[in-house]
Structures are given as C-alpha cells and as structure tokens.
Motif scaffolding. Sequence first.
Motif, PDB file in Angstrom:
ATOM      1  N   GLU A 142       1.239  -1.363   0.057  1.00 14.23           N
ATOM      2  CA  GLU A 142       0.476   0.297  -0.024  1.00 14.23           C
ATOM      3  C   GLU A 142       1.026   1.104   0.013  1.00 14.23           C
ATOM      4  N   ALA A 143       0.029   2.202  -0.660  1.00 12.59           N
ATOM      5  CA  ALA A 143       1.499   3.259  -0.688  1.00 12.59           C
ATOM      6  C   ALA A 143       1.304   3.866   1.107  1.00 12.59           C
ATOM      7  N   TYR A 144       2.311   4.577   1.170  1.00  8.60           N
ATOM      8  CA  TYR A 144       2.764   5.246   2.295  1.00  8.60           C
ATOM      9  C   TYR A 144       3.648   6.572   2.524  1.00  8.60           C
ATOM     10  N   THR A 145       4.188   6.978   3.383  1.00  8.84           N
ATOM     11  CA  THR A 145       5.127   7.908   2.998  1.00  8.84           C
ATOM     12  C   THR A 145       6.775   7.367   4.316  1.00  8.84           C
ATOM     13  N   ASP A 146       7.243   7.454   3.161  1.00  6.09           N
ATOM     14  CA  ASP A 146       8.858   7.316   3.372  1.00  6.09           C
ATOM     15  C   ASP A 146       9.503   7.815   4.458  1.00  6.09           C
ATOM     16  N   ALA A 147       9.806   7.054   5.388  1.00  8.99           N
ATOM     17  CA  ALA A 147      10.805   7.806   7.129  1.00  8.99           C
ATOM     18  C   ALA A 147      11.022   8.558   6.325  1.00  8.99           C
ATOM     19  N   VAL A 148      12.257   8.240   5.648  1.00 11.82           N
ATOM     20  CA  VAL A 148      13.609   9.197   5.221  1.00 11.82           C
ATOM     21  C   VAL A 148      13.487  10.226   4.382  1.00 11.82           C
ATOM     22  N   THR A 149      12.984  10.092   2.887  1.00 14.74           N
ATOM     23  CA  THR A 149      12.454  11.507   1.816  1.00 14.74           C
ATOM     24  C   THR A 149      11.241  11.835   2.487  1.00 14.74           C
ATOM     25  N   LYS A 150      10.163  11.542   3.373  1.00 17.01           N
ATOM     26  CA  LYS A 150       8.379  12.273   3.138  1.00 17.01           C
ATOM     27  C   LYS A 150       7.967  12.023   2.312  1.00 17.01           C
ATOM     28  N   LYS A 151       8.406  11.687   1.500  1.00 14.84           N
ATOM     29  CA  LYS A 151       7.822  10.947  -0.164  1.00 14.84           C
ATOM     30  C   LYS A 151       6.428  10.089  -0.088  1.00 14.84           C
ATOM     31  N   MET A 152       6.028  10.477  -0.831  1.00 17.73           N
ATOM     32  CA  MET A 152       4.594   9.202  -0.870  1.00 17.73           C
ATOM     33  C   MET A 152       5.221   8.186  -1.854  1.00 17.73           C
ATOM     34  N   VAL A 153       5.404   6.672  -1.478  1.00 11.55           N
ATOM     35  CA  VAL A 153       5.766   5.930  -2.216  1.00 11.55           C
ATOM     36  C   VAL A 153       4.713   4.504  -2.208  1.00 11.55           C
ATOM     37  N   VAL A 154       5.120   3.479  -2.627  1.00  6.03           N
ATOM     38  CA  VAL A 154       5.003   2.626  -2.479  1.00  6.03           C
ATOM     39  C   VAL A 154       5.884   1.211  -2.714  1.00  6.03           C
ATOM     40  N   SER A 155       5.870   0.048  -2.488  1.00  9.01           N
ATOM     41  CA  SER A 155       7.472  -1.009  -2.487  1.00  9.01           C
ATOM     42  C   SER A 155       6.544  -2.187  -3.516  1.00  9.01           C
ATOM     43  N   ALA A 156       7.619  -2.220  -4.600  1.00  9.64           N
ATOM     44  CA  ALA A 156       7.376  -3.212  -4.657  1.00  9.64           C
ATOM     45  C   ALA A 156       8.539  -4.502  -4.603  1.00  9.64           C
ATOM     46  N   ALA A 157       7.870  -5.060  -3.985  1.00 10.03           N
ATOM     47  CA  ALA A 157       7.861  -6.869  -3.610  1.00 10.03           C
ATOM     48  C   ALA A 157       8.408  -7.876  -4.087  1.00 10.03           C
ATOM     49  N   ALA A 158       9.581  -8.327  -4.930  1.00  9.11           N
ATOM     50  CA  ALA A 158       9.334 -10.080  -5.276  1.00  9.11           C
ATOM     51  C   ALA A 158      10.726 -11.102  -4.884  1.00  9.11           C
ATOM     52  N   PRO A 159      10.218 -11.946  -4.823  1.00  7.54           N
ATOM     53  CA  PRO A 159      10.685 -13.553  -3.296  1.00  7.54           C
ATOM     54  C   PRO A 159      11.786 -13.782  -4.791  1.00  7.54           C
ATOM     55  N   TYR A 160      12.780 -14.696  -4.514  1.00  8.17           N
ATOM     56  CA  TYR A 160      14.160 -15.429  -4.993  1.00  8.17           C
ATOM     57  C   TYR A 160      13.971 -16.668  -4.633  1.00  8.17           C
ATOM     58  N   ASN A 161      14.266 -17.950  -5.351  1.00 14.36           N
ATOM     59  CA  ASN A 161      14.588 -18.714  -4.872  1.00 14.36           C
ATOM     60  C   ASN A 161      16.182 -19.163  -5.097  1.00 14.36           C
ATOM     61  N   GLY A 162      16.608 -20.481  -4.960  1.00  9.62           N
ATOM     62  CA  GLY A 162      18.105 -21.005  -5.095  1.00  9.62           C
ATOM     63  C   GLY A 162      17.562 -21.399  -5.668  1.00  9.62           C
ATOM     64  N   LYS A 163      18.989 -22.125  -6.010  1.00  3.83           N
ATOM     65  CA  LYS A 163      19.433 -23.040  -7.514  1.00  3.83           C
ATOM     66  C   LYS A 163      18.103 -24.835  -6.964  1.00  3.83           C
ATOM     67  N   ASN A 164      18.218 -24.636  -5.406  1.00  6.23           N
ATOM     68  CA  ASN A 164      17.367 -25.821  -5.450  1.00  6.23           C
ATOM     69  C   ASN A 164      15.986 -26.070  -5.413  1.00  6.23           C
ATOM     70  N   GLY A 165      15.700 -24.499  -6.067  1.00  8.41           N
ATOM     71  CA  GLY A 165      13.797 -24.320  -5.950  1.00  8.41           C
ATOM     72  C   GLY A 165      13.569 -24.193  -3.978  1.00  8.41           C
ATOM     73  N   THR A 166      14.397 -23.367  -3.474  1.00 15.41           N
ATOM     74  CA  THR A 166      14.277 -23.219  -1.529  1.00 15.41           C
ATOM     75  C   THR A 166      14.054 -22.062  -2.048  1.00 15.41           C
ATOM     76  N   PHE A 167      13.283 -21.421  -1.480  1.00 16.82           N
ATOM     77  CA  PHE A 167      12.933 -19.667  -0.389  1.00 16.82           C
ATOM     78  C   PHE A 167      14.435 -19.433  -0.409  1.00 16.82           C
TER      79      PHE A 167
END
Length: 211
Positions: A142-167
């Motif tokens: 969700e949109a929120y105010t960044d604590a450092v820049t004081k700007k309105m931001v959203v974060s895009a987060a993406a998971p990644y796995n190792g070569k064996n498929g484990t998170f």
Amino acid sequence: MERNGYQAKVFALAGLVGLILAVVSCVGYYTAYKSLDESIEQEILATVEVQGQSLNGWLTGKARIAESAANLMAAQDGNPAALTKDMMSLPSSDKEVLALGVGTEDKRFVSWPNGDLTGQLDPTSRGWYKEAKAKGKLFFTEAYTDAVTKKMVVSAAAPYNGKNGTFRGAICEDISLDVLAQRVGDIKYRGRGKGLIIDPKGLILASSQEG
C-alpha cells in the motif's frame, strides 16, 4: 347559451391539450436530461479507466527492476556477497526509484544506495519480506510516506529461490509516487474539473486542488 357552452368546451379542450403538451415536454426534458447524464457519466468513467490503466502500466514497468534483481539473485543462488555493482545500480538512472534492497533468509541485507546493512536491519522482520515469502510472487505494498525522504511511495517486492528451488529471500524496490502529482492534472472532463487519485482504501494519493 349554446355558444357560451361551446366556447367553454373549446377552452377546456385547449387547456387539456396544453396540459398534455406540458407533460410531454417535461417527460421529453427528463428523458433527454437522463440520457445526457448517463452519457456524461460513461464518458467520465471511460476517462478514469484510461488514466487508471496508464498509471497501472507505469507502475508495472517500474517493478521490472525488482523482477530483474530477483532473477539475478536466483542465478547467484541467493548469495548477496556475489552481487555485482551493476546489479545494485539497476535503478541508478531512474529518479523515481528511491531504493533497491536485497534480503536473505539468514538476515543479510544489501541496499542501493546505502550498501551493506547486515546487522543494522533484519529484512526477515519487515512486512514486505514476509508478504513476498507468503505470496511467492511480485506484489505492491500500500502507499505510505517514506520515513527518510518524506515522499509518498509504494514498494514492489519480489521473492527469489535458490538453485534447489528453496525460498532464499526477497527484493524490495521503493518507487516514488511524485509522478501522480503530475498525472492528476490530466484527469479532466473535456478540459474541466478537478482530479483525485485514491487508493482502494480511500487514501487520497494526489489531488489537483490545494487542501
């Protein structure tokens, strides 16, 4: 006497015709007004739909940096020590991307532009990390105010796995919403009106009118 009666009937008939014409005119006016109102509403909704799709496309395009970083991490088996300077500087040419962070299951955290923050920040305790792990796919916070820049931001987060498929961890990309302040001015009906950009929970993200 008969003449007067005839005149009275004519006047009554004329009055009745006038009443019918008045009713027809009112019905016609109401029908035309309703049709016009529906037409305007549809046109406004179409304008909002176009603007919404445009903004969604912009945001999706920004998230490609997070996706690219996640793919690189997966190829390196989730080891931030193997990160190259090129990878961590993926967003350096994009002024709307404020930060890019890589967190791992063993609590290491590397960030652009702040460098290695391992020991200073535990990524596994952050909401974006937990949600990326639970969802197993890219998502936006969700949109929120960044604590450092004081700007309105959203974060895009993406998971990644190792070569064996484990998170193995997750990527977090902070995207500035300053562009919304520029876009909201374009939301008009035939060059008129004031625009608002509101998130699904009712938070006003940008407005073309002060206050």
